[in-house]
Design a protein around this motif. Structure first.
Motif, PDB file in Angstrom:
ATOM      1  N   SER A   1     -58.529  15.286-110.922  1.00  0.00           N
ATOM      2  CA  SER A   1     -59.616  16.151-110.447  1.00  0.00           C
ATOM      3  C   SER A   1     -60.810  15.357-109.914  1.00  0.00           C
ATOM      4  O   SER A   1     -61.714  15.933-109.309  1.00  0.00           O
ATOM      5  N   LEU A   2     -60.815  14.032-110.132  1.00  0.00           N
ATOM      6  CA  LEU A   2     -61.952  13.212-109.692  1.00  0.00           C
ATOM      7  C   LEU A   2     -61.932  13.032-108.173  1.00  0.00           C
ATOM      8  O   LEU A   2     -60.868  12.897-107.571  1.00  0.00           O
ATOM      9  N   ARG A   3     -63.107  12.974-107.586  1.00  0.00           N
ATOM     10  CA  ARG A   3     -63.222  12.804-106.140  1.00  0.00           C
ATOM     11  C   ARG A   3     -64.298  11.764-105.826  1.00  0.00           C
ATOM     12  O   ARG A   3     -65.404  11.793-106.393  1.00  0.00           O
ATOM     13  N   SER A   4     -63.979  10.862-104.917  1.00  0.00           N
ATOM     14  CA  SER A   4     -64.982   9.889-104.461  1.00  0.00           C
ATOM     15  C   SER A   4     -66.170  10.608-103.863  1.00  0.00           C
ATOM     16  O   SER A   4     -66.033  11.630-103.176  1.00  0.00           O
ATOM     17  N   GLY A   5     -67.351  10.069-104.112  1.00  0.00           N
ATOM     18  CA  GLY A   5     -68.576  10.638-103.562  1.00  0.00           C
ATOM     19  C   GLY A   5     -69.294  11.576-104.495  1.00  0.00           C
ATOM     20  O   GLY A   5     -70.495  11.825-104.324  1.00  0.00           O
ATOM     21  N   SER A   6     -68.577  12.127-105.489  1.00  0.00           N
ATOM     22  CA  SER A   6     -69.238  12.981-106.472  1.00  0.00           C
ATOM     23  C   SER A   6     -70.137  12.137-107.365  1.00  0.00           C
ATOM     24  O   SER A   6     -69.878  10.960-107.594  1.00  0.00           O
ATOM     25  N   THR A   7     -71.195  12.732-107.880  1.00  0.00           N
ATOM     26  CA  THR A   7     -72.032  12.043-108.858  1.00  0.00           C
ATOM     27  C   THR A   7     -71.546  12.406-110.254  1.00  0.00           C
ATOM     28  O   THR A   7     -70.990  13.478-110.483  1.00  0.00           O
ATOM     29  N   ALA A   8     -71.752  11.484-111.196  1.00  0.00           N
ATOM     30  CA  ALA A   8     -71.241  11.704-112.539  1.00  0.00           C
ATOM     31  C   ALA A   8     -72.110  10.990-113.559  1.00  0.00           C
ATOM     32  O   ALA A   8     -72.818  10.026-113.236  1.00  0.00           O
ATOM     33  N   VAL A   9     -72.026  11.463-114.789  1.00  0.00           N
ATOM     34  CA  VAL A   9     -72.715  10.867-115.924  1.00  0.00           C
ATOM     35  C   VAL A   9     -71.701  10.643-117.036  1.00  0.00           C
ATOM     36  O   VAL A   9     -70.837  11.494-117.283  1.00  0.00           O
ATOM     37  N   ILE A  10     -71.779   9.490-117.680  1.00  0.00           N
ATOM     38  CA  ILE A  10     -70.943   9.189-118.848  1.00  0.00           C
ATOM     39  C   ILE A  10     -71.852   8.954-120.040  1.00  0.00           C
ATOM     40  O   ILE A  10     -72.808   8.174-119.965  1.00  0.00           O
ATOM     41  N   ILE A  11     -71.558   9.649-121.140  1.00  0.00           N
ATOM     42  CA  ILE A  11     -72.195   9.370-122.418  1.00  0.00           C
ATOM     43  C   ILE A  11     -71.077   9.248-123.446  1.00  0.00           C
ATOM     44  O   ILE A  11     -70.475  10.249-123.861  1.00  0.00           O
TER      45      ILE A  11
ATOM     46  N   LEU B   1     -69.019   8.360-107.929  1.00  0.00           N
ATOM     47  CA  LEU B   1     -67.620   8.051-108.207  1.00  0.00           C
ATOM     48  C   LEU B   1     -66.958   7.380-107.008  1.00  0.00           C
ATOM     49  O   LEU B   1     -67.183   7.778-105.857  1.00  0.00           O
ATOM     50  N   LEU B   2     -66.146   6.360-107.286  1.00  0.00           N
ATOM     51  CA  LEU B   2     -65.254   5.746-106.308  1.00  0.00           C
ATOM     52  C   LEU B   2     -63.862   5.824-106.913  1.00  0.00           C
ATOM     53  O   LEU B   2     -63.606   5.205-107.950  1.00  0.00           O
ATOM     54  N   VAL B   3     -62.967   6.592-106.298  1.00  0.00           N
ATOM     55  CA  VAL B   3     -61.703   6.971-106.928  1.00  0.00           C
ATOM     56  C   VAL B   3     -60.524   6.572-106.055  1.00  0.00           C
ATOM     57  O   VAL B   3     -60.561   6.720-104.830  1.00  0.00           O
ATOM     58  N   SER B   4     -59.481   6.051-106.691  1.00  0.00           N
ATOM     59  CA  SER B   4     -58.222   5.786-105.998  1.00  0.00           C
ATOM     60  C   SER B   4     -57.069   6.107-106.929  1.00  0.00           C
ATOM     61  O   SER B   4     -57.163   5.912-108.141  1.00  0.00           O
ATOM     62  N   ASP B   5     -55.962   6.591-106.364  1.00  0.00           N
ATOM     63  CA  ASP B   5     -54.755   6.810-107.168  1.00  0.00           C
ATOM     64  C   ASP B   5     -53.851   5.589-107.151  1.00  0.00           C
ATOM     65  O   ASP B   5     -52.718   5.630-107.632  1.00  0.00           O
ATOM     66  N   THR B   6     -54.353   4.452-106.618  1.00  0.00           N
ATOM     67  CA  THR B   6     -53.601   3.196-106.576  1.00  0.00           C
ATOM     68  C   THR B   6     -54.247   2.193-107.510  1.00  0.00           C
ATOM     69  O   THR B   6     -55.446   1.932-107.428  1.00  0.00           O
ATOM     70  N   SER B   7     -53.448   1.613-108.408  1.00  0.00           N
ATOM     71  CA  SER B   7     -53.953   0.600-109.334  1.00  0.00           C
ATOM     72  C   SER B   7     -54.382  -0.650-108.573  1.00  0.00           C
ATOM     73  O   SER B   7     -54.023  -0.844-107.407  1.00  0.00           O
ATOM     74  N   LEU B   8     -55.136  -1.519-109.253  1.00  0.00           N
ATOM     75  CA  LEU B   8     -55.705  -2.686-108.578  1.00  0.00           C
ATOM     76  C   LEU B   8     -55.789  -3.853-109.548  1.00  0.00           C
ATOM     77  O   LEU B   8     -56.173  -3.679-110.708  1.00  0.00           O
TER      78      LEU B   8
ATOM     79  N   ILE C   1     -67.620  -1.927-105.325  1.00  0.00           N
ATOM     80  CA  ILE C   1     -67.609  -1.192-106.592  1.00  0.00           C
ATOM     81  C   ILE C   1     -68.924  -1.335-107.346  1.00  0.00           C
ATOM     82  O   ILE C   1     -69.151  -0.631-108.337  1.00  0.00           O
ATOM     83  N   THR C   2     -69.813  -2.205-106.908  1.00  0.00           N
ATOM     84  CA  THR C   2     -71.052  -2.483-107.627  1.00  0.00           C
ATOM     85  C   THR C   2     -71.876  -1.211-107.806  1.00  0.00           C
ATOM     86  O   THR C   2     -72.165  -0.504-106.833  1.00  0.00           O
ATOM     87  N   GLY C   3     -72.248  -0.919-109.050  1.00  0.00           N
ATOM     88  CA  GLY C   3     -73.112   0.215-109.345  1.00  0.00           C
ATOM     89  C   GLY C   3     -72.446   1.567-109.263  1.00  0.00           C
ATOM     90  O   GLY C   3     -73.101   2.589-109.509  1.00  0.00           O
ATOM     91  N   ARG C   4     -71.152   1.615-108.950  1.00  0.00           N
ATOM     92  CA  ARG C   4     -70.444   2.894-108.848  1.00  0.00           C
ATOM     93  C   ARG C   4     -69.530   3.074-110.064  1.00  0.00           C
ATOM     94  O   ARG C   4     -69.142   2.103-110.714  1.00  0.00           O
ATOM     95  N   ILE C   5     -69.213   4.301-110.370  1.00  0.00           N
ATOM     96  CA  ILE C   5     -68.253   4.588-111.435  1.00  0.00           C
ATOM     97  C   ILE C   5     -66.866   4.508-110.814  1.00  0.00           C
ATOM     98  O   ILE C   5     -66.490   5.347-109.995  1.00  0.00           O
TER      99      ILE C   5
END
Length: 580
Positions: free
Chosen positions: A118-128, A17-24, A49-53
Motif C-alpha cells: 500500500s506504500l507509495r513514493s511521494g507520500s509523507t509519513a511519520v514513524i513512532i 516515502l521512497l518505495v520500490s518492490d525491488t530489493s537492493l 535516499i538521504t532524509g527519505r523514508i
C-alpha cells in the motif's frame, strides 16, 4: 492511514516515502558518500535516499551493506528510516552498530505484505516506534499510548555468556556480545551456540567509519576467541604502489587490515575462504560473512552459518558465539521453492552464473531446490560461479541442487506443495542481456577472479592461453588469494598467464578496484563473473561484456567482443512458467 508494524529498531522519524518492490544491495548499489542509488539494474537508479523514508522488500547481495549504511549514518547522508517487507539483518545491523558505538540511529520497521504494497513514493509519513502513519509530515508532539514497542524476547544465556556481559572477558567481548544479544532478540533466537571459526568481511575499507569501528574495538583490547580469516581487503598489500593504487586509500586500508590482524585474524585476504585448507566440514557451525562465501559454505560444504553482516562477523569472532537461528537450525535449511531447469545442450561455463543470477531473482529470501542439472555433474568451479551470482540477486543464505549438494544427494527434499518455477533459455537470455550492458564491441580490460580464482580455474585458463598473446590494447588481470597464487605459480599457470601478457593481483578483489587497474581509457570491460557484471557499471562507471572464460580470452586476443549470445543460448520461444 495508520499501520502497525514490527519494530526492529525503535525511534521516531518523518519524511517523504521512497518505495520500490525491488530489493537492493547497499554495497555496490548506493554511493556511501552522497546516498544516491547507483545500481545499474535497480528501478530507482539515480534517486537519493538521504532524509527519505526508504522502503524496499529486503536487502540482497553483499554482507557489506551494513558498512555502507554505517558510513551513510556517520556522514549524515542516511535515510530518515528504513521499511522492509521481510525482516532484514544486514542493513538493520548497520543501524544497531551505529546506535551502540556512535549514538546514531534511525527507525527500522517490517510491514506485512499487504501493508507494504500500500506504500507509495511521494507520500509523507511519520514513524513512532512500531507505528507508521501515512499522510503526516511531522511527528505528533507525543506518541499515542497505543504506539508502544513490541515486546522483546530474552535469549537464554549460559553462565559464560552472563560473565561476558558483566565484563569478565574484557570490554571488547562485552560490547560484542551486547550487540549479539540485540540481534538474537530480533531473530527470536532462544539460545546462542558455539562456532568453530569466523570469516571477517568488515576488513573492506569503505570509508572512515569502517576503520573507526575496528579501532574502537582494538582500543578495548579486542582478541578473537576462535580461528578467524580475513576477506579480500581494499588493496594488494604488497604491490599497491606498483599497480598505482591511491596512497591515501592504501594507508587507511592497510590500517584496517592491521587492526584485525592485531585482534588475531590470519592474513588470508580472500573472498573465497572455502578454498583454504581451513575450510569447514559438513555440520560445522561457523560465523562467516561475505555473501558468496556464506552461500558456498552452507550449500556446497554443508557447514552452518547465517548470512552475517559486516561487523556482526567481528562480534562473533570476539565471543565465539552466534544466535541459534537461521541456517544454524536444520528446519531453517529446508527448501521453500523448487526450480526446474532444462539443461541447454552444448552450454558453456557461462550457463552456471546466468542460472544463479536468475534463480536468485526467483528465490529472493527463500532457499531453492534446483532440479535438472544433476546429470550435467557441475564442478566445484561451476557451483562457485552459480553461488556468487545467486548471492548477488538473492537474500537467501543457501541453495540445494538435487543429487549434487550434500543435503540434497540422497533424499528428495521437494514436496509437491512447494511453489515450482520452470527456467528456460528465454529466461537465461534475458539475464544475458541485463548483464551485457556494453553497446559497442570494444574491450579494454578482461577482469577475472570474482570471487577469487581457484587453482582449477587457473588450470583451465592456462589451457586456453597456450601459444597465444593478448592484444596490445587489452589488459588481462586475475585476482586471487596469496595461497592460490603460490600454488598456481608452482604449477606454472601464472608463468603461462604472464607469457600471454596478463597479470595477477592478490589480497583484493574487483569490487574494491578502480583506476588505474581499471584502465582510464577503457570504455568497456569483460568478465565471466555475473556478480561483477552486475556491480561494475555502478561501481566503476564502465559498461560490461559478460561471457564464458573462453570468450573472455578470445576478446583478449582480438580486442573486440562478439556481442551476439552464444549459439546454445539463442532460443527464445520458451517463456517462464510457474505454478503454485
Amino acid at each position: 492511514m495508520e499501520i502497525q508494524a514490527r519494530s526492529l529498531v525503535g525511534g521516531t522519524a518523518s519524511g517523504e516515502l521512497l518505495v520500490s518492490d525491488t530489493s537492493l544491495s547497499f554495497w555496490g548499489g548506493i554511493n556511501s558518500e552522497i546516498g544516491v542509488i547507483v545500481d545499474e539494474h535497480h528501478p530507482l537508479r539515480g534517486e537519493c535516499i538521504t532524509g527519505r523514508i526508504f522502503a524496499i522488500p529486503s536487502g540482497r547481495g553483499s554482507c557489506t551493506g551494513s558498512g555502507v549504511l554505517l558510513e551513510l549514518l556517520l556522514r549524515k547522508q542516511a535515510p530518515a528510516a528504513l521499511i522492509f517487507q521481510h525482516a532484514e539483518q544486514i542493513l538493520t545491523l548497520g543501524v544497531m552498530v551505529a546506535r551502540a558505538l556512535f549514538d546514531q540511529s534511525i527507525p527500522v520497521l517490517v510491514l506485512s505484505a499487504d501493508a507494504f504494497s500500500s506504500l507509495r513514493s511521494g507520500s509523507t509519513a511519520v514513524i513512532i516506534d512500531s507505528a507508521l502513519t501515512i499522510g503526516h509530515a511531522v511527528p505528533p508532539a507525543s506518541p499515542s499510548p497505543s504506539l508502544t514497542k513490541m515486546p522483546r524476547r530474552t535469549v537464554q544465556l549460559t553462565t559464560k555468556d552472563k560473565r561476558m556481559l558483566e565484563g569478565a572477558y574484557g570490554p571488547a567481548a562485552k560490547l560484542a556480545l551486547t550487540i549479539l544479544v540485540d540481534v538474537a532478540e530480533m531473530q527470536a533466537a532462544e539460545t546462542f551456540l558455539d562456532v568453530t571459526q569466523a570469516h571477517i568481511d568488515a576488513c573492506i575499507y569503505i570509508g572512515p567509519a569502517s576503520l573507526e569501528f575496528a579501532e574502537r574495538f582494538l582500543s578495548l583490547g579486542a582478541k578473537f576467541m576462535v580461528p578467524t580469516t580475513l576477506n579480500s581487503i581494499s588493496i594488494d598489500q604488497r604491490r599497491w604502489q606498483e599497480i598505482g593504487m591511491d596512497p591515501a586509500i592504501a594507508q587507511e586500508a592497510h590500517k584496517l587490515a592491521e587492526a584485525y590482524m592485531a585482534m588475531g585474524a590470519s592474513m588470508s585476504f580472500t573472498c573465497a575462504p572455502y578454498l583454504l585448507d581451513t575450510a569447514p566440514k559438513s555440520g560445522e557451525h561457523i560465523g562467516w560473512a561475505e555473501s558468496n562465501a556464506v552461500v558456498f559454505a552452507n550449500s556446497v560444504l554443508g557447514a552452518r552459518t547465517q548470512k552475517y553482516p559486516d561487523f556482526l562477523d567481528v562480534a562473533i569472532a570476539l565471543t565465539g558465539r552466534a544466535p541459534a537461528a537461521g541456517c544454524h537450525l536444520q528446519e531453517q535449511r529446508l527448501p521453500k521453492l523448487r526450480i526446474n531447469v532444462r539443461q541447454s545442450l552444448g552450454a558453456d561455463d557461462a550457463f552456471y552464473p546466468l542460472l544463479g543470477y536468475h534463480v536468485g531473482k526467483l528465490a529472493g529470501p527463500d532457499i531453492p531446490l534446483i532440479i535438472g542439472i544433476e546429470h550435467a555433474s557441475p564442478t566445484i568451479s561451476d557451483l562457485k560461479a552459480f553461488g556468487a551470482a545467486f548471492a548477488t540477486t538473492a537474500s537467501a543464505p543457501m541453495f540445494h541442487v538435487q543429487g549434487v549438494t550434500p543435503e540434497a544427494v540422497n533424499t528428495r527434499m521437494a514436496n509437491t506443495d512447494l511453489p515450482s518455477f520452470e527456467v528456460t533459455n528465454g529466461d537465461l537470455i534475458e539475464c544475458w542481456r541485463q548483464l551485457n550492458t556494453a553497446t559497442e564491441p570494444s574491450v579494454g580490460l578482461i577482469s577475472l577472479g570474482n570471487p577469487h580464482f581457484s587453482l582449477d580455474e587457473f588450470a583451465k585458463l592456462a589451457a586456453l592461453l597456450t601459444g597465444r598473446k593478448k592484444h596490445g590494447g587489452v589488459e588481462v588481470v586475475v585476482t586471487t588469494s596469496r595461497a592460490v597464487a603460490d600454488d598456481a605459480s608452482k604449477a606454472g599457470y601464472i608463468g603461462d598467464l604472464q607469457y600471454f601478457g596478463g597479470s595477477v593481483i592478490t589480497d583484493t578483489c574487483w569490487c574494491m578496484l578502480g583506476e588505474p587497474v581499471i584502465p582510464s581509457n577503457a570504455k568497456n570491460i569483460m568478465t565471466n563473473s555475473a556478480k561483477y557484471a552486475h556491480y561494475a557499471p555502478g561501481m566503476i562507471q564502465r559498461k560490461v561484456h559478460f561471457g564464458s572464460l573462453s570468450r573472455c580470452i578470445e576478446a583478449a586476443c582480438s580486442g573486440v567482443v562478439t556481442r551476439a549470445p552464444p549459439v546454445w543460448l539463442r532460443t527464445r520461444d520458451l517463456e517462464l512458467e510457474y505454478t503454485t
